[in-house]
Design a protein around this motif. Structure first.
Motif, mmCIF file in Angstrom:
data_model
loop_
_atom_site.group_PDB
_atom_site.id
_atom_site.type_symbol
_atom_site.label_atom_id
_atom_site.label_comp_id
_atom_site.label_asym_id
_atom_site.label_seq_id
_atom_site.Cartn_x
_atom_site.Cartn_y
_atom_site.Cartn_z
ATOM 1 N N ASN A 1 -22.759 -7.315 5.163
ATOM 2 C CA ASN A 1 -21.364 -7.339 4.718
ATOM 3 C C ASN A 1 -20.438 -7.524 5.914
ATOM 4 O OD1 ASN A 1 -21.685 -7.112 2.025
ATOM 5 N ND2 ASN A 1 -21.120 -4.962 1.863
ATOM 6 N N LYS B 1 -20.616 -11.020 6.873
ATOM 7 C CA LYS B 1 -20.053 -11.919 5.863
ATOM 8 C C LYS B 1 -18.525 -11.910 5.880
ATOM 9 C CE LYS B 1 -21.179 -10.770 1.629
ATOM 10 N NZ LYS B 1 -21.952 -10.570 0.410
ATOM 11 N N TYR B 2 -17.969 -10.714 6.068
ATOM 12 C CA TYR B 2 -16.523 -10.604 5.907
ATOM 13 C C TYR B 2 -15.741 -10.678 7.214
ATOM 14 C CZ TYR B 2 -17.805 -9.543 1.174
ATOM 15 O OH TYR B 2 -18.331 -9.645 -0.083
ATOM 16 N N ASP C 1 -16.871 -3.225 12.064
ATOM 17 C CA ASP C 1 -16.573 -4.656 12.247
ATOM 18 C C ASP C 1 -15.084 -4.855 12.504
ATOM 19 O OD1 ASP C 1 -15.012 -5.259 9.767
ATOM 20 O OD2 ASP C 1 -16.876 -4.689 8.764
ATOM 21 N N ARG D 1 -15.862 -6.482 -6.716
ATOM 22 C CA ARG D 1 -15.555 -7.290 -5.527
ATOM 23 C C ARG D 1 -14.044 -7.281 -5.357
ATOM 24 N NH1 ARG D 1 -17.763 -12.693 -4.606
ATOM 25 N NH2 ARG D 1 -18.058 -11.836 -2.536
ATOM 26 N N THR E 1 -22.348 -10.610 -4.854
ATOM 27 C CA THR E 1 -22.561 -10.245 -6.255
ATOM 28 C C THR E 1 -21.900 -8.919 -6.616
ATOM 29 O OG1 THR E 1 -24.589 -9.171 -5.558
ATOM 30 C CG2 THR E 1 -24.801 -11.400 -6.408
ATOM 31 N N LEU F 1 -22.817 -2.580 -2.017
ATOM 32 C CA LEU F 1 -22.327 -1.225 -1.743
ATOM 33 C C LEU F 1 -22.704 -0.243 -2.854
ATOM 34 C CD1 LEU F 1 -18.853 -1.973 -0.153
ATOM 35 C CD2 LEU F 1 -20.976 -1.323 0.974
HETATM 36 P P1 ADP Z 1 -20.563 -8.319 -2.270
HETATM 37 O O1 ADP Z 1 -20.498 -8.323 -0.776
HETATM 38 O O2 ADP Z 1 -21.805 -8.941 -2.801
HETATM 39 O O3 ADP Z 1 -19.319 -8.836 -2.900
HETATM 40 P P2 ADP Z 1 -20.603 -5.429 -2.022
HETATM 41 O O4 ADP Z 1 -20.871 -4.386 -3.061
HETATM 42 O O5 ADP Z 1 -21.483 -5.447 -0.839
HETATM 43 O O6 ADP Z 1 -20.638 -6.811 -2.789
HETATM 44 O O7 ADP Z 1 -19.108 -5.269 -1.542
HETATM 45 C C1 ADP Z 1 -18.075 -5.076 -2.503
HETATM 46 C C2 ADP Z 1 -16.772 -5.631 -1.958
HETATM 47 O O8 ADP Z 1 -16.312 -4.840 -0.847
HETATM 48 C C3 ADP Z 1 -16.904 -7.039 -1.397
HETATM 49 O O9 ADP Z 1 -16.708 -7.994 -2.410
HETATM 50 C C4 ADP Z 1 -15.803 -7.095 -0.360
HETATM 51 O O10 ADP Z 1 -14.602 -7.479 -0.964
HETATM 52 C C5 ADP Z 1 -15.675 -5.642 0.118
HETATM 53 N N1 ADP Z 1 -16.351 -5.435 1.418
HETATM 54 C C6 ADP Z 1 -17.591 -4.919 1.618
HETATM 55 N N2 ADP Z 1 -17.879 -4.815 2.925
HETATM 56 C C7 ADP Z 1 -16.790 -5.267 3.587
HETATM 57 C C8 ADP Z 1 -16.451 -5.418 4.973
HETATM 58 N N3 ADP Z 1 -17.301 -5.078 5.942
HETATM 59 N N4 ADP Z 1 -15.205 -5.892 5.268
HETATM 60 C C9 ADP Z 1 -14.344 -6.237 4.290
HETATM 61 N N5 ADP Z 1 -14.603 -6.136 2.982
HETATM 62 C C10 ADP Z 1 -15.801 -5.656 2.613
#
Ligand code: ADP
Length: 320
Positions: A218, A221-222, A246, A265, A277, A281
């Motif tokens: 995550n 990705k973000y 991060d 999300r 998806t 988390l």
């Molecule tokens: P996914 O990443 O598949 O969308 P997650 O359950 O891992 O699902 O995360 C839920 C949401 O939390 C994500 O859609 C994102 O918007 C937010 N998120 C999670 N981790 C981070 C991060 N490190 N920085 C910013 N936003 C995050």
């Protein structure tokens, strides 16, 4: 709309019923007074009038108090039903989003694999090129596999069918191993791994590895490419702490409580650019719960997020 119309109708009926009862009570009183006037003398009339008046007030009080109880119960019911309906609607929307995103997540790696295989079939490339295309296809297959594993794990955790294979594990070693043996490593962000030795917890290696990977992926990705990600394992009092920091966009305060829900999300599916998806988390939270631990998210300064997984230590120093 139908729900609000129904609520309005029920409340209106309720008010109408109360009004009729009060009115009926007054009518009975008036009729009794009228019949008394014909037969009784003045002092008896005054006395009887007072008795009847008292009775009427008592009945009003009864209607009012019962009305308040009924109304409170009714409003409580309306509130609970409304909450349940909203929850159901939100879940249905998130499920729809999940289906959209998971099909999208499957489509792109499958298309990449197909393209690579078709190209290999049509053309005769030298060995290096062939190797590159095949390893790209394997990389995409690993991505699909990780996605399927995550979805299966979420279902098992939710259905309480995941059997925890708990043993004493060194959290630092587990984190290092998990991060270095990723087959679909992106190398897009420098990883700063700082683990204290001898941080032992009672845990299940498979699910803990999944929690670590979900948090780190995550963060990757973000946050923008090349932004460093810090992964720490430290002892804090009687707890082991796994912290992933991060410098990405961070998570707004009003979303912090929701991101651990299934399929949730941040933002709208149409405006969201990142893949996902909404299960990562949710899985991490369940894994924390299974290990009698907890997960929390904080703001990093000046920007980004800090995810902290906390587990009870097994190697606690005896308290003096
Ligand atoms: P996914 O990443 O598949 O969308 P997650 O359950 O891992 O699902 O995360 C839920 C949401 O939390 C994500 O859609 C994102 O918007 C937010 N998120 C999670 N981790 C981070 C991060 N490190 N920085 C910013 N936003 C995050």
């Amino acid at each position: 709309m139908i729900y609000y119309l129904l609520v309005f109708y029920v409340l209106f009926q309720f008010g109408w019923w109360a009004y009729l009862l009060v009115d009926l009570n007054r009518e009975v009183y008036n009729q009794k007074i009228a019949s008394l006037k014909k037969v009784d003398s003045a002092p008896e009339l005054i006395q009887e009038n007072q008795v009847l008046l008292k009775k009427m007030h008592e009945r009003w009080l009864m209607v009012a108090s019962e009305g308040i109880v009924f109304l409170s119960l009714l409003l409580l019911g309306v509130f609970i039903t409304r909450k349940a309906i909203y929850k159901e609607v939100a879940l249905a929307r998130q499920q729809k989003n999940f289906i959209l995103s998971i099909t999208h997540e499957f489509k792109s790696p499958l298309a990449a694999i197909k393209l690579n295989l078709q190209t290999l079939l049509k053309h005769q490339f030298e060995k290096d090129r062939q190797q590159l295309m095949l390893s790209q296809a394997i990389h995409e297959t690993d991505r699909i596999n990780a996605l399927v594993e995550n979805a299966l794990l979420a279902a098992r955790l939710e259905g309480h069918s995941y059997k925890l294979d708990a043993e004493e594990v060194s959290l630092g070693e587990l984190v290092s191993l998990a991060l270095h043996s990723r087959t679909y490593m992106t190398y897009s962000h420098p990883l700063d791994i700082q683990v204290e030795p001898d941080v032992f917890i009672s845990g299940d290696t498979l699910s803990l590895t999944s929690a670590v990977l979900n948090l780190v992926e995550n963060a990757e990705k973000y946050s923008p490419e090349n932004n460093p990600i810090k992964v720490e394992v430290i002892k804090q009092g009687r707890h082991a702490l796994l912290r992933v920091t991060d410098t990405g966009p961070g998570i707004p305060d009003e979303e912090k409580g929701k991101i651990f829900e299934k399929f949730y999300r941040v933002g709208n599916e149409d405006t969201r650019r990142s893949k996902g998806t909404g299960l990562g988390l949710f899985i991490v939270r369940h894994i924390a719960d299974l290990h009698h631990g907890s997960i929390l998210v904080k703001n990093n300064q000046p920007k980004g997020s800090i995810f902290e997984l906390r587990f009870p230590l097994t190697n606690q120093e005896p308290s003096s």
